[in-house]
Design a protein around this motif. Structure first.
Motif, PDB file in Angstrom:
ATOM      1  N   GLY A 105       0.783  -1.216   0.000  1.00  0.00           N
ATOM      2  CA  GLY A 105       0.000   0.000   0.000  1.00  0.00           C
ATOM      3  C   GLY A 105       0.819   1.272   0.000  1.00  0.00           C
ATOM      4  O   GLY A 105       0.495   2.222  -0.708  1.00  0.00           O
ATOM      5  N   ALA A 106       1.866   1.348   0.810  1.00  0.00           N
ATOM      6  CA  ALA A 106       2.665   2.568   0.874  1.00  0.00           C
ATOM      7  C   ALA A 106       3.385   2.792  -0.455  1.00  0.00           C
ATOM      8  O   ALA A 106       3.883   1.854  -1.075  1.00  0.00           O
ATOM      9  CB  ALA A 106       3.679   2.478   2.007  1.00  0.00           C
ATOM     10  N   THR A 107       3.446   4.034  -0.881  1.00  0.00           N
ATOM     11  CA  THR A 107       4.050   4.386  -2.167  1.00  0.00           C
ATOM     12  C   THR A 107       5.341   5.166  -1.959  1.00  0.00           C
ATOM     13  O   THR A 107       5.613   5.697  -0.876  1.00  0.00           O
ATOM     14  CB  THR A 107       3.093   5.245  -2.994  1.00  0.00           C
ATOM     15  OG1 THR A 107       2.865   6.486  -2.287  1.00  0.00           O
ATOM     16  CG2 THR A 107       1.771   4.539  -3.225  1.00  0.00           C
ATOM     17  N   ASN A 108       6.098   5.272  -3.036  1.00  0.00           N
ATOM     18  CA  ASN A 108       7.314   6.067  -2.977  1.00  0.00           C
ATOM     19  C   ASN A 108       6.991   7.536  -2.728  1.00  0.00           C
ATOM     20  O   ASN A 108       7.764   8.252  -2.079  1.00  0.00           O
ATOM     21  CB  ASN A 108       8.118   5.914  -4.270  1.00  0.00           C
ATOM     22  CG  ASN A 108       9.538   6.403  -4.129  1.00  0.00           C
ATOM     23  OD1 ASN A 108      10.229   6.043  -3.172  1.00  0.00           O
ATOM     24  ND2 ASN A 108       9.990   7.223  -5.049  1.00  0.00           N
ATOM     25  N   GLY A 109       5.852   7.999  -3.217  1.00  0.00           N
ATOM     26  CA  GLY A 109       5.451   9.377  -2.958  1.00  0.00           C
ATOM     27  C   GLY A 109       5.242   9.649  -1.488  1.00  0.00           C
ATOM     28  O   GLY A 109       5.647  10.701  -0.966  1.00  0.00           O
ATOM     29  N   LEU A 110       4.630   8.690  -0.790  1.00  0.00           N
ATOM     30  CA  LEU A 110       4.438   8.834   0.651  1.00  0.00           C
ATOM     31  C   LEU A 110       5.787   8.852   1.359  1.00  0.00           C
ATOM     32  O   LEU A 110       6.006   9.634   2.294  1.00  0.00           O
ATOM     33  CB  LEU A 110       3.576   7.675   1.162  1.00  0.00           C
ATOM     34  CG  LEU A 110       2.973   7.793   2.554  1.00  0.00           C
ATOM     35  CD1 LEU A 110       2.075   9.027   2.654  1.00  0.00           C
ATOM     36  CD2 LEU A 110       2.188   6.531   2.889  1.00  0.00           C
ATOM     37  N   ARG A 111       6.705   8.014   0.904  1.00  0.00           N
ATOM     38  CA  ARG A 111       8.042   7.982   1.499  1.00  0.00           C
ATOM     39  C   ARG A 111       8.784   9.298   1.229  1.00  0.00           C
ATOM     40  O   ARG A 111       9.464   9.825   2.118  1.00  0.00           O
ATOM     41  CB  ARG A 111       8.830   6.804   0.963  1.00  0.00           C
ATOM     42  CG  ARG A 111      10.260   6.732   1.483  1.00  0.00           C
ATOM     43  CD  ARG A 111      10.904   5.395   1.225  1.00  0.00           C
ATOM     44  NE  ARG A 111      10.914   5.022  -0.186  1.00  0.00           N
ATOM     45  CZ  ARG A 111      11.329   3.834  -0.626  1.00  0.00           C
ATOM     46  NH1 ARG A 111      11.752   2.910   0.234  1.00  0.00           N
ATOM     47  NH2 ARG A 111      11.318   3.552  -1.926  1.00  0.00           N
ATOM     48  N   LEU A 112       8.656   9.833   0.032  1.00  0.00           N
ATOM     49  CA  LEU A 112       9.303  11.103  -0.274  1.00  0.00           C
ATOM     50  C   LEU A 112       8.772  12.228   0.617  1.00  0.00           C
ATOM     51  O   LEU A 112       9.531  13.092   1.065  1.00  0.00           O
ATOM     52  CB  LEU A 112       9.089  11.454  -1.750  1.00  0.00           C
ATOM     53  CG  LEU A 112       9.898  10.650  -2.763  1.00  0.00           C
ATOM     54  CD1 LEU A 112       9.455  11.002  -4.183  1.00  0.00           C
ATOM     55  CD2 LEU A 112      11.393  10.904  -2.600  1.00  0.00           C
ATOM     56  N   PRO A 122       8.837   6.902  10.969  1.00  0.00           N
ATOM     57  CA  PRO A 122       9.990   6.006  10.837  1.00  0.00           C
ATOM     58  C   PRO A 122      10.491   5.969   9.400  1.00  0.00           C
ATOM     59  O   PRO A 122       9.782   6.318   8.455  1.00  0.00           O
ATOM     60  CB  PRO A 122       9.413   4.636  11.235  1.00  0.00           C
ATOM     61  CG  PRO A 122       8.174   4.936  12.013  1.00  0.00           C
ATOM     62  CD  PRO A 122       7.629   6.194  11.406  1.00  0.00           C
ATOM     63  N   ARG A 123      11.745   5.529   9.221  1.00  0.00           N
ATOM     64  CA  ARG A 123      12.235   5.289   7.859  1.00  0.00           C
ATOM     65  C   ARG A 123      11.428   4.143   7.265  1.00  0.00           C
ATOM     66  O   ARG A 123      10.974   3.252   7.984  1.00  0.00           O
ATOM     67  CB  ARG A 123      13.742   5.022   7.838  1.00  0.00           C
ATOM     68  CG  ARG A 123      14.216   3.802   8.571  1.00  0.00           C
ATOM     69  CD  ARG A 123      15.750   3.689   8.512  1.00  0.00           C
ATOM     70  NE  ARG A 123      16.394   4.658   9.378  1.00  0.00           N
ATOM     71  CZ  ARG A 123      17.084   5.710   8.950  1.00  0.00           C
ATOM     72  NH1 ARG A 123      17.223   5.917   7.643  1.00  0.00           N
ATOM     73  NH2 ARG A 123      17.638   6.548   9.799  1.00  0.00           N
ATOM     74  N   MET A 124      11.227   4.158   5.949  1.00  0.00           N
ATOM     75  CA  MET A 124      10.271   3.269   5.306  1.00  0.00           C
ATOM     76  C   MET A 124      10.928   2.369   4.271  1.00  0.00           C
ATOM     77  O   MET A 124      11.655   2.846   3.395  1.00  0.00           O
ATOM     78  CB  MET A 124       9.171   4.084   4.614  1.00  0.00           C
ATOM     79  CG  MET A 124       8.353   4.960   5.542  1.00  0.00           C
ATOM     80  SD  MET A 124       7.307   6.127   4.611  1.00  0.00           S
ATOM     81  CE  MET A 124       6.227   4.983   3.735  1.00  0.00           C
ATOM     82  N   ILE A 125      10.644   1.078   4.351  1.00  0.00           N
ATOM     83  CA  ILE A 125      10.985   0.101   3.326  1.00  0.00           C
ATOM     84  C   ILE A 125       9.656  -0.351   2.722  1.00  0.00           C
ATOM     85  O   ILE A 125       8.748  -0.763   3.458  1.00  0.00           O
ATOM     86  CB  ILE A 125      11.745  -1.103   3.913  1.00  0.00           C
ATOM     87  CG1 ILE A 125      12.961  -0.628   4.723  1.00  0.00           C
ATOM     88  CG2 ILE A 125      12.142  -2.070   2.810  1.00  0.00           C
ATOM     89  CD1 ILE A 125      13.980   0.144   3.934  1.00  0.00           C
TER      90      ILE A 125
END
Length: 409
Positions: A105-112, A122-125
């Motif tokens: 579910g989590a996307t790279n956009g959310l991580r950015l 937290p840091r995200m993988i």
């Protein structure tokens, strides 16, 4: 960046259990010593009587899952899902979890957005969307719902996507990796929160699983698979799946085979306890509620089997919606049958190994990220000190920066 010296601490990370001193500078652990350290420019914090640990790692979360009914959740506006995810992740951070691995579910956009500092998390993988066969664990449509899944798959609130056949699986893997996935997640067994797949459902053929494994290997990464039954786990290990999620119905013989293959298991027992007590009231449908005990009642025995077989286990929770608040209860559940040090290792060195970040997270070692928690007391004697929404953690540090600081200067 300001330097911090943690003095006279009990150091605990799964490999180290000793008194010592830790110097943090520029977001990293610069020095660990059993002798006093001095740095005039550093803020010195005396931790006598307290334990210093690496930040905790939860290797199985769904940060976008703000509701239990995942089919309904998939229809929520993307902006609402994103803001709710930020709140969910901040809650995880305040419980001491400084790294998380999202399983769908989590996307790279959310991580950015997180990396740019728009919210503390937290840091995200991430794996992007979890990949499933039609009718499998990523298919939230009911028996009589014939809508095209493409509409749902494009939405942030949808945790997974469908791919049928070897070529489609390959394409799905490539698309997720292109979009920023760190690894691939497939649904290789039936699940609780999906409406048309019994627990024993085998989600993918061996050829399809091997295709996913090959695509991941070509991208220098691995496949994680949603698995419950012993048959499904054995097939997945045979096909080269590395990360075995849940594993409630595993036998000791299969656990030994998985250990020999170098696989790592990630049990998630707390979610079944929470679903049993709260799932129906939070919107889980009757079909899903009826499947819970099939896996819930076997959970603790599976931990014992995997431990005896020597299968490495990482820490995971897999919670949904309002049940995220139970995240830290996984520690005390595991502590009923496992030595406390093994539970600690699951959220430190074992989880770091699974995330392929050994030496960077989950350790109190020179050069590691300065992701740290301070605990009042000794978690080896009382795992409940890691629960209570961070109540027993007066300080939490992420990348060398305090995100919670109740320590005297």
């Amino acid at each position: 960046m300001t330097a911090t010296l943690f003095a006279n601490a009990r150091l605990l990370d799964g490999t180290t259990d000793a008194e010592g001193h830790v110097l943090v500078e520029d977001g990293r652990i610069r020095e660990v010593s059993d002798k006093p350290l001095n740095l005039a420019a550093a803020r010195t914090v005396d931790l006598r009587g307290r334990t210093l640990m690496p930040g905790l790692i939860d290797a199985h979360v769904h940060v976008i899952a703000s509701e239990v009914n995942l089919a309904r959740h998939a229809l929520l506006p993307d902006a609402l899902v994103a803001f709710r995810a930020a709140r969910i992740m901040h809650g995880m951070l305040m419980r001491g979890f400084t790294t998380l691995r999202d399983l769908g579910g989590a996307t790279n956009g959310l991580r950015l957005a997180r990396d740019e500092g728009h919210f503390d998390a937290p840091r995200m993988i991430i794996c992007g969307k979890a990949i499933s066969a039609t009718g499998g664990h990523s298919d939230g449509r009911g028996r009589h719902d014939s809508r095209d899944m493409a509409y749902l798959e494009a939405r942030l609130g949808c945790l997974g996507r469908l791919a049928d056949g070897v070529d489609a699986v390959r394409r799905a893997c490539r698309e997720e990796i292109k979009a920023g996935a760190d690894y691939i997640k497939i649904m290789a067994n039936g699940g609780v929160a999906s409406p048309t797949d019994p627990i024993a459902f085998l989600g993918y053929s061996k050829d399809e699983m091997r295709a996913a494994v090959e695509e991941a290997a070509m991208a220098q990464t691995y496949v994680a698979a949603h698995l419950y039954t012993d048959e499904a786990i054995a097939r997945a290990v045979e096909c080269g799946v590395h990360s075995l999620e849940h594993c409630n119905l595993i036998t000791e013989a299969t656990a030994r085979t998985a250990a020999k293959a170098g696989a790592i298991a990630c049990p998630t027992l707390v979610t079944y306890e929470a679903l049993k007590s709260e799932g129906a009231s939070l919107g889980l449908d009757a079909v899903s509620v009826g499947k819970i005990d099939t896996v819930r009642l076997a959970g603790l025995e599976s931990l014992e089997r995997m431990h005896r077989a020597g299968l490495t286990m990482a820490f995971g929770t897999d919670l949904l919606g309002e049940m995220h608040r139970h995240q830290s209860d996984e520690f005390t559940i595991r502590g009923r049958v496992l030595p406390a040090i093994e539970v600690i290792r699951s959220t430190t060195i074992h989880a770091a190994k699974l995330l392929r970040m050994e030496g960077q997270i989950g350790t109190l070692a020179t050069g590691a990220f300065a992701d740290l928690i301070v605990v009042d007391g000794d978690p080896l004697k009382d795992l409940s000190l890691l629960t209570g929404q961070g109540r027993h953690m007066p300080a939490i540090m992420l990348d060398g920066r305090f995100v919670k600081d109740q320590l005297a200067a």
